[in-house]
Design an enzyme around this catalytic site. Structure first.
Site, PDB file in Angstrom:
ATOM      1  N   GLU A 107      44.491  68.106  47.243  1.00 45.65           N
ATOM      2  CA  GLU A 107      45.377  68.327  48.176  1.00 45.65           C
ATOM      3  C   GLU A 107      46.632  67.516  47.986  1.00 45.65           C
ATOM      4  OE1 GLU A 107      43.419  70.111  52.272  1.00 45.65           O
ATOM      5  OE2 GLU A 107      43.858  68.031  52.078  1.00 45.65           O
ATOM      6  N   CYS A 161      43.062  61.570  61.107  1.00 42.07           N
ATOM      7  CA  CYS A 161      43.765  62.781  61.278  1.00 42.07           C
ATOM      8  C   CYS A 161      45.218  62.463  61.521  1.00 42.07           C
ATOM      9  CB  CYS A 161      43.175  63.861  62.139  1.00 42.07           C
ATOM     10  SG  CYS A 161      43.895  65.306  62.602  1.00 42.07           S
ATOM     11  N   CYS A 184      44.834  64.731  58.238  1.00 44.92           N
ATOM     12  CA  CYS A 184      45.450  66.179  58.469  1.00 44.92           C
ATOM     13  C   CYS A 184      46.840  66.331  58.339  1.00 44.92           C
ATOM     14  CB  CYS A 184      44.667  66.699  59.551  1.00 44.92           C
ATOM     15  SG  CYS A 184      43.143  66.261  60.038  1.00 44.92           S
ATOM     16  N   LYS A 188      49.132  64.851  55.623  1.00 44.63           N
ATOM     17  CA  LYS A 188      48.983  65.727  54.647  1.00 44.63           C
ATOM     18  C   LYS A 188      49.717  67.130  54.666  1.00 44.63           C
ATOM     19  CE  LYS A 188      45.701  68.477  54.980  1.00 44.63           C
ATOM     20  NZ  LYS A 188      44.498  68.447  54.586  1.00 44.63           N
ATOM     21  N   GLU A 248      45.042  91.619  56.033  1.00 42.96           N
ATOM     22  CA  GLU A 248      44.569  93.291  56.326  1.00 42.96           C
ATOM     23  C   GLU A 248      43.777  93.691  55.237  1.00 42.96           C
ATOM     24  OE1 GLU A 248      47.140  96.508  56.133  1.00 42.96           O
ATOM     25  OE2 GLU A 248      48.637  95.230  54.901  1.00 42.96           O
ATOM     26  N   TYR A 259      38.262  67.570  48.082  1.00 46.26           N
ATOM     27  CA  TYR A 259      39.762  68.255  48.558  1.00 46.26           C
ATOM     28  C   TYR A 259      40.808  67.457  48.995  1.00 46.26           C
ATOM     29  CZ  TYR A 259      39.375  66.943  53.830  1.00 46.26           C
ATOM     30  OH  TYR A 259      39.277  66.224  54.676  1.00 46.26           O
ATOM     31  N   HIS A 293      49.695  95.740  59.444  1.00 45.61           N
ATOM     32  CA  HIS A 293      50.373  95.882  58.020  1.00 45.61           C
ATOM     33  C   HIS A 293      51.880  95.309  58.190  1.00 45.61           C
ATOM     34  CE1 HIS A 293      50.720  97.938  54.052  1.00 45.61           C
ATOM     35  NE2 HIS A 293      51.783  98.327  54.646  1.00 45.61           N
TER      36      HIS A 293
HETATM   37  P1  FAD Z   1      38.604  58.834  63.013  1.00 43.57           P
HETATM   38  O1  FAD Z   1      39.665  59.786  63.080  1.00 43.57           O
HETATM   39  O2  FAD Z   1      38.799  58.240  61.327  1.00 43.57           O
HETATM   40  O3  FAD Z   1      38.888  57.622  64.028  1.00 43.57           O
HETATM   41  C1  FAD Z   1      38.098  56.522  64.035  1.00 43.57           C
HETATM   42  C2  FAD Z   1      39.133  55.504  64.626  1.00 43.57           C
HETATM   43  O4  FAD Z   1      37.974  54.316  64.726  1.00 43.57           O
HETATM   44  C3  FAD Z   1      39.973  54.869  63.504  1.00 43.57           C
HETATM   45  O5  FAD Z   1      41.316  54.755  64.146  1.00 43.57           O
HETATM   46  C4  FAD Z   1      39.585  53.685  63.144  1.00 43.57           C
HETATM   47  O6  FAD Z   1      40.808  52.779  62.723  1.00 43.57           O
HETATM   48  C5  FAD Z   1      38.682  53.020  64.361  1.00 43.57           C
HETATM   49  N1  FAD Z   1      37.668  52.226  64.187  1.00 43.57           N
HETATM   50  C6  FAD Z   1      36.944  51.919  63.187  1.00 43.57           C
HETATM   51  N2  FAD Z   1      36.075  50.813  63.525  1.00 43.57           N
HETATM   52  C7  FAD Z   1      36.494  50.532  64.596  1.00 43.57           C
HETATM   53  C8  FAD Z   1      36.004  49.316  65.330  1.00 43.57           C
HETATM   54  N3  FAD Z   1      34.874  48.812  65.106  1.00 43.57           N
HETATM   55  N4  FAD Z   1      36.542  49.081  66.850  1.00 43.57           N
HETATM   56  C9  FAD Z   1      37.532  49.837  67.042  1.00 43.57           C
HETATM   57  N5  FAD Z   1      37.983  50.909  66.381  1.00 43.57           N
HETATM   58  C10 FAD Z   1      37.507  50.976  65.280  1.00 43.57           C
HETATM   59  N6  FAD Z   1      40.171  67.450  58.914  1.00 43.57           N
HETATM   60  C11 FAD Z   1      40.464  68.461  59.157  1.00 43.57           C
HETATM   61  O7  FAD Z   1      39.904  69.125  59.995  1.00 43.57           O
HETATM   62  N7  FAD Z   1      41.674  69.181  58.583  1.00 43.57           N
HETATM   63  C12 FAD Z   1      42.223  68.626  57.572  1.00 43.57           C
HETATM   64  O8  FAD Z   1      43.259  69.198  57.065  1.00 43.57           O
HETATM   65  C13 FAD Z   1      41.744  67.329  57.199  1.00 43.57           C
HETATM   66  N8  FAD Z   1      42.541  66.600  56.330  1.00 43.57           N
HETATM   67  C14 FAD Z   1      42.304  65.340  55.880  1.00 43.57           C
HETATM   68  C15 FAD Z   1      43.208  64.838  54.877  1.00 43.57           C
HETATM   69  C16 FAD Z   1      42.697  63.627  54.489  1.00 43.57           C
HETATM   70  C17 FAD Z   1      43.760  62.614  53.464  1.00 43.57           C
HETATM   71  C18 FAD Z   1      41.719  62.758  55.082  1.00 43.57           C
HETATM   72  C19 FAD Z   1      41.327  61.431  54.707  1.00 43.57           C
HETATM   73  C20 FAD Z   1      40.729  63.459  56.117  1.00 43.57           C
HETATM   74  C21 FAD Z   1      41.201  64.857  56.550  1.00 43.57           C
HETATM   75  N9  FAD Z   1      40.379  65.327  57.620  1.00 43.57           N
HETATM   76  C22 FAD Z   1      40.890  66.890  57.853  1.00 43.57           C
HETATM   77  C23 FAD Z   1      39.369  65.008  58.168  1.00 43.57           C
HETATM   78  C24 FAD Z   1      39.635  64.319  59.650  1.00 43.57           C
HETATM   79  O9  FAD Z   1      40.799  63.284  59.294  1.00 43.57           O
HETATM   80  C25 FAD Z   1      38.460  63.275  59.903  1.00 43.57           C
HETATM   81  O10 FAD Z   1      37.377  64.378  59.952  1.00 43.57           O
HETATM   82  C26 FAD Z   1      38.621  63.080  61.545  1.00 43.57           C
HETATM   83  O11 FAD Z   1      39.662  62.273  61.729  1.00 43.57           O
HETATM   84  C27 FAD Z   1      37.478  62.342  61.871  1.00 43.57           C
HETATM   85  O12 FAD Z   1      37.486  61.837  63.164  1.00 43.57           O
HETATM   86  P2  FAD Z   1      36.646  60.679  63.927  1.00 43.57           P
HETATM   87  O13 FAD Z   1      36.981  60.737  65.278  1.00 43.57           O
HETATM   88  O14 FAD Z   1      35.232  60.592  63.376  1.00 43.57           O
HETATM   89  O15 FAD Z   1      37.165  59.454  63.036  1.00 43.57           O
HETATM   90  P1  NA7 Z   2      33.904  63.641  48.108  1.00 43.77           P
HETATM   91  O1  NA7 Z   2      33.854  64.990  48.578  1.00 43.77           O
HETATM   92  O2  NA7 Z   2      32.813  62.652  48.196  1.00 43.77           O
HETATM   93  O3  NA7 Z   2      34.335  63.470  46.553  1.00 43.77           O
HETATM   94  C1  NA7 Z   2      34.592  62.537  45.953  1.00 43.77           C
HETATM   95  C2  NA7 Z   2      35.441  63.038  44.620  1.00 43.77           C
HETATM   96  O4  NA7 Z   2      35.542  61.939  43.643  1.00 43.77           O
HETATM   97  C3  NA7 Z   2      34.477  63.781  43.619  1.00 43.77           C
HETATM   98  O5  NA7 Z   2      35.279  64.784  42.942  1.00 43.77           O
HETATM   99  C4  NA7 Z   2      33.813  62.939  42.725  1.00 43.77           C
HETATM  100  O6  NA7 Z   2      33.251  63.447  41.674  1.00 43.77           O
HETATM  101  C5  NA7 Z   2      34.807  62.109  42.526  1.00 43.77           C
HETATM  102  N1  NA7 Z   2      34.199  60.630  42.122  1.00 43.77           N
HETATM  103  C6  NA7 Z   2      33.583  59.825  42.803  1.00 43.77           C
HETATM  104  N2  NA7 Z   2      33.370  58.818  42.332  1.00 43.77           N
HETATM  105  C7  NA7 Z   2      34.068  58.701  41.089  1.00 43.77           C
HETATM  106  C8  NA7 Z   2      34.422  57.730  40.257  1.00 43.77           C
HETATM  107  N3  NA7 Z   2      33.847  56.642  40.148  1.00 43.77           N
HETATM  108  N4  NA7 Z   2      35.156  58.196  38.981  1.00 43.77           N
HETATM  109  C9  NA7 Z   2      35.601  59.442  39.071  1.00 43.77           C
HETATM  110  N5  NA7 Z   2      35.564  60.425  39.948  1.00 43.77           N
HETATM  111  C10 NA7 Z   2      34.808  60.215  41.093  1.00 43.77           C
HETATM  112  O7  NA7 Z   2      34.901  62.947  48.922  1.00 43.77           O
HETATM  113  P2  NA7 Z   2      36.239  63.138  50.129  1.00 43.77           P
HETATM  114  O8  NA7 Z   2      36.380  61.836  50.561  1.00 43.77           O
HETATM  115  O9  NA7 Z   2      37.498  63.670  49.409  1.00 43.77           O
HETATM  116  O10 NA7 Z   2      35.522  64.232  50.903  1.00 43.77           O
HETATM  117  C11 NA7 Z   2      34.927  63.782  52.013  1.00 43.77           C
HETATM  118  C12 NA7 Z   2      34.165  64.833  52.893  1.00 43.77           C
HETATM  119  O11 NA7 Z   2      35.121  66.082  53.014  1.00 43.77           O
HETATM  120  C13 NA7 Z   2      33.003  65.443  51.880  1.00 43.77           C
HETATM  121  O12 NA7 Z   2      31.906  64.877  52.240  1.00 43.77           O
HETATM  122  C14 NA7 Z   2      33.325  67.066  52.647  1.00 43.77           C
HETATM  123  O13 NA7 Z   2      32.507  67.075  53.613  1.00 43.77           O
HETATM  124  C15 NA7 Z   2      34.537  67.211  52.779  1.00 43.77           C
HETATM  125  P3  NA7 Z   2      31.743  64.318  41.587  1.00 43.77           P
HETATM  126  O14 NA7 Z   2      31.840  65.630  42.110  1.00 43.77           O
HETATM  127  O15 NA7 Z   2      30.685  63.486  42.227  1.00 43.77           O
HETATM  128  O16 NA7 Z   2      31.497  64.215  40.246  1.00 43.77           O
END
Ligand code: FAD
Ligand code: NA7
Length: 511
Positions: A221, A76, A81, A84, A491, A217, A486
């Site tokens: 995004e 995040c 998040c 982004k 609203e 998403y 408003h």
């Molecule tokens: P993470 O935050 O992924 O933390 C896991 C940590 O563990 C990482 O630092 C990783 O490097 C570390 N780690 C992994 N393996 C090991 C190991 N073996 N030893 C030590 N450390 C390790 N969520 C929202 O709510 N709002 C948003 O707008 C949003 N936008 C997103 C945009 C993007 C592009 C992405 C990719 C995700 C977004 N998310 C958003 C999702 C959100 O970031 C995740 O759901 C959240 O960070 C999950 O938290 P977590 O604690 O499960 O894992």
């Molecule tokens: P998601 O939600 O698993 O989406 C992956 C996207 O990528 C989806 O649009 C897929 O299409 C597409 N996709 C997957 N493989 C391919 C290949 N090989 N070629 C083209 N397009 C592909 O992933 P996110 O990581 O973005 O979201 C993670 C979580 O966030 C998700 O689980 C939600 O809980 C919110 P598809 O629809 O399968 O045809």
């Protein structure tokens, strides 16, 4: 003891003696060891320490295939998040500048955007958060180890530094919160030329003309903010956009994006990527509707094809921690327990859990309280609101209309809807065709609200408050009894009265 010795022969001496000491005394180095210092892991470890537990948290970032790496705080903070939303804000400001002219601002020329300035500022902010997390852990007396952890047994974690130095930690309880990482396709030659969301926020130079593959998403995004800052961005959609979300709302989001300038390659799949001598990436793809091949060149290809849980390095199979074979995620109970006693897992790594920061944080906080015997409260994963930060934002809580229909039947639901015009759009002469809201209710009884959907400016801000009502079991009449503020977009939610079933024009007119 002989069996213990035999089973642990490969261990380094210090590991063996730690386990031996623990077996004899029943004492551990820590009450709690958390593997993963992201949204969930940090919340869990800080709360546990606050409650007097002796806690260590391990966080280690494996650099992306492109070599991008970052600091403490997880997805995040570093590659999700936060960067982004800030880049989304950069894009919104571009639209605001265009609007500003209509509001009388004298802006001499078409404004241009500088990637380096934006990315530098975002990265500096992220680094300040990394530092803030370190300070907080220190203040709260959580031992932070920048080490990669794996499980040895239900009370023992082995950890390595980047340089390969090994440490063993024992704990009464172990929590896994290792999140996930972006996936890449396995069947596309030249896949290595692409980047992922782990890289895009840390690029020093503008990605230029970009193809985003995947219409989740994350894909939408990223393509949205790239378009917003003036780049040529295309999304390649294999099937539908925003799978799992309400598909009418998804259509509004993508219609708006198309009008905004994002290109869509619908029903297309990438076949190969070739790096040309110029450095440009030549992408070949198939349009599956016409079964025809196409080619174009891009400066950047961004894979947004889903995320994979970070379980491989944890040694879970040896311990018998059950995983879902299809998703690779850890199977967890309502109390975040795994199939092995004393080992817990939550956040993105947990099977069936929403992949969202607030759920990871809250689950971690509650788990810490339960482990410290301060509470028995479980995390409530129902009614989790969320927002897609696309150029036209989309927020929702509860069921998609199609899911409500599947569960309740077509006659079991009543959908109230409205196409509204944000006041800000009027003077700016912006098209509001996709600004829409709908409230999905049970058709019987008090018409309990079971789904709430909103596209428009500040959708997350609008929906957060309604999520409280939703959590409290609000009905359609509760909504109508709520006085609006408003003039706002929110609203409109309190005034919605046209049912979809009626077929009447749902366009809001007048004040
Ligand atoms: P993470 O935050 O992924 O933390 C896991 C940590 O563990 C990482 O630092 C990783 O490097 C570390 N780690 C992994 N393996 C090991 C190991 N073996 N030893 C030590 N450390 C390790 N969520 C929202 O709510 N709002 C948003 O707008 C949003 N936008 C997103 C945009 C993007 C592009 C992405 C990719 C995700 C977004 N998310 C958003 C999702 C959100 O970031 C995740 O759901 C959240 O960070 C999950 O938290 P977590 O604690 O499960 O894992
Ligand atoms: P998601 O939600 O698993 O989406 C992956 C996207 O990528 C989806 O649009 C897929 O299409 C597409 N996709 C997957 N493989 C391919 C290949 N090989 N070629 C083209 N397009 C592909 O992933 P996110 O990581 O973005 O979201 C993670 C979580 O966030 C998700 O689980 C939600 O809980 C919110 P598809 O629809 O399968 O045809």
């Amino acid at each position: 003891m002989a069996a213990l010795w035999k089973g642990r022969r490969r261990w380094k001496t210090n590991s063996y003696f730690k386990v031996l000491a623990r077996s004899l005394t029943g004492k551990y180095d820590y009450d709690l060891v958390v593997i993963g210092g992201g949204s969930g892991g940090l919340a869990c470890s800080k709360e546990a320490a606050q409650l007097g537990q002796k806690v260590a948290v391990l966080d280690y970032v494996e650099p992306s295939a492109k070599g991008t790496k970052w600091g403490l705080g997880g997805t995040c903070v570093n590659v999700g998040c936060i960067p982004k939303k800030l880049m989304h804000q950069a894009a919104l400001l571009g639209t605001a500048v265009k609007d500003a002219k209509k509001y009388g601002w004298q802006i001499p020329e078409t404004p241009s955007h500088d990637w380096g300035t934006m990315a530098g500022a975002v990265q500096n902010y992220v680094k300040s958060l990394n530092w803030g997390h370190r300070v907080q852990l220190n203040d709260k007396k959580v031992k932070y180890l920048n080490m990669k952890g794996s499980l040895v047994d239900e009370h023992t974690v082995k950890a390595f530094t980047k340089a390969g130095k090994e440490t063993t930690l024992t704990a009464s309880n172990i929590v896994i919160a290792t999140g996930g990482r972006p996936k890449c396709p396995t069947n596309v030659p030249g896949v290595e030329h692409g980047i992922t969301s782990d890289d895009v926020f840390w690029l020093r130079n503008s990605p230029g003309k970009t193809l985003v593959v995947g219409a989740s998403y994350v894909g939408l995004e990223c393509a949205g903010f790239l378009t917003g800052i003036g780049l040529d961005a295309t999304i390649m959609v294999r099937s539908v956009a925003l799978r799992g979300f309400d598909q009418q709302m998804s259509g509004l989001v993508t219609d708006y994006m198309e009008a905004y300038g994002t290109k869509f390659a619908w029903k297309c799949v990438p076949r190969r990527i070739d790096k040309l001598p110029s450095g440009a990436l030549q992408v070949t793809w198939t349009d599956t509707q016409t079964d025809s091949q196409h080619q174009d060149t891009y400066d950047t290809v961004l894979w947004a094809v889903g995320r994979a849980p970070e379980t491989k390095a944890l040694g879970l199979d040896k311990l018998g921690v059950q995983l879902n074979k299809e998703t690779g995620k850890i199977i967890v109970g309502a109390d975040e327990s795994t199939s092995v006693p004393n080992i817990y897992a939550f956040g993105d790594i947990g099977e069936g859990r929403p992949e969202l920061t607030p759920t990871a944080i809250k689950a971690g906080w509650l788990l810490a309280r339960r482990l410290a015997s301060q509470s028995t409260q479980l995390m409530n994963y129902d009614n989790v609101p969320t927002t897609v930060f696309t150029p036209l934002e989309y927020a929702c809580v509860g069921l998609a209309e199609e899911e409500a229909e599947r569960r309740y039947g077509k006659d079991g639901i009543e959908v109230y809807h409205a196409f509204y015009k944000p006041l800000e759009f009027t003077v700016a002469e912006r098209d509001a065709s996709q600004c829409y809201l709908k409230v999905v209710c049970e058709s019987s009884g008090n018409q309990k609200i079971i789904g709430l959907h909103f596209t428009g400016p500040n959708a997350g801000e609008v929906t957060q408050g309604f999520a409280l009502g939703f959590q409290c079991g609000a009905t359609y009449s509760d909504l109508l009894n709520t006085v609006g503020i408003h003039p706002t977009c929110a609203e409109e939610m309190t005034k919605v009265h046209i049912t979809k079933r009626s077929g009447l024009d749902a366009t809001v007119t007048g004040c």
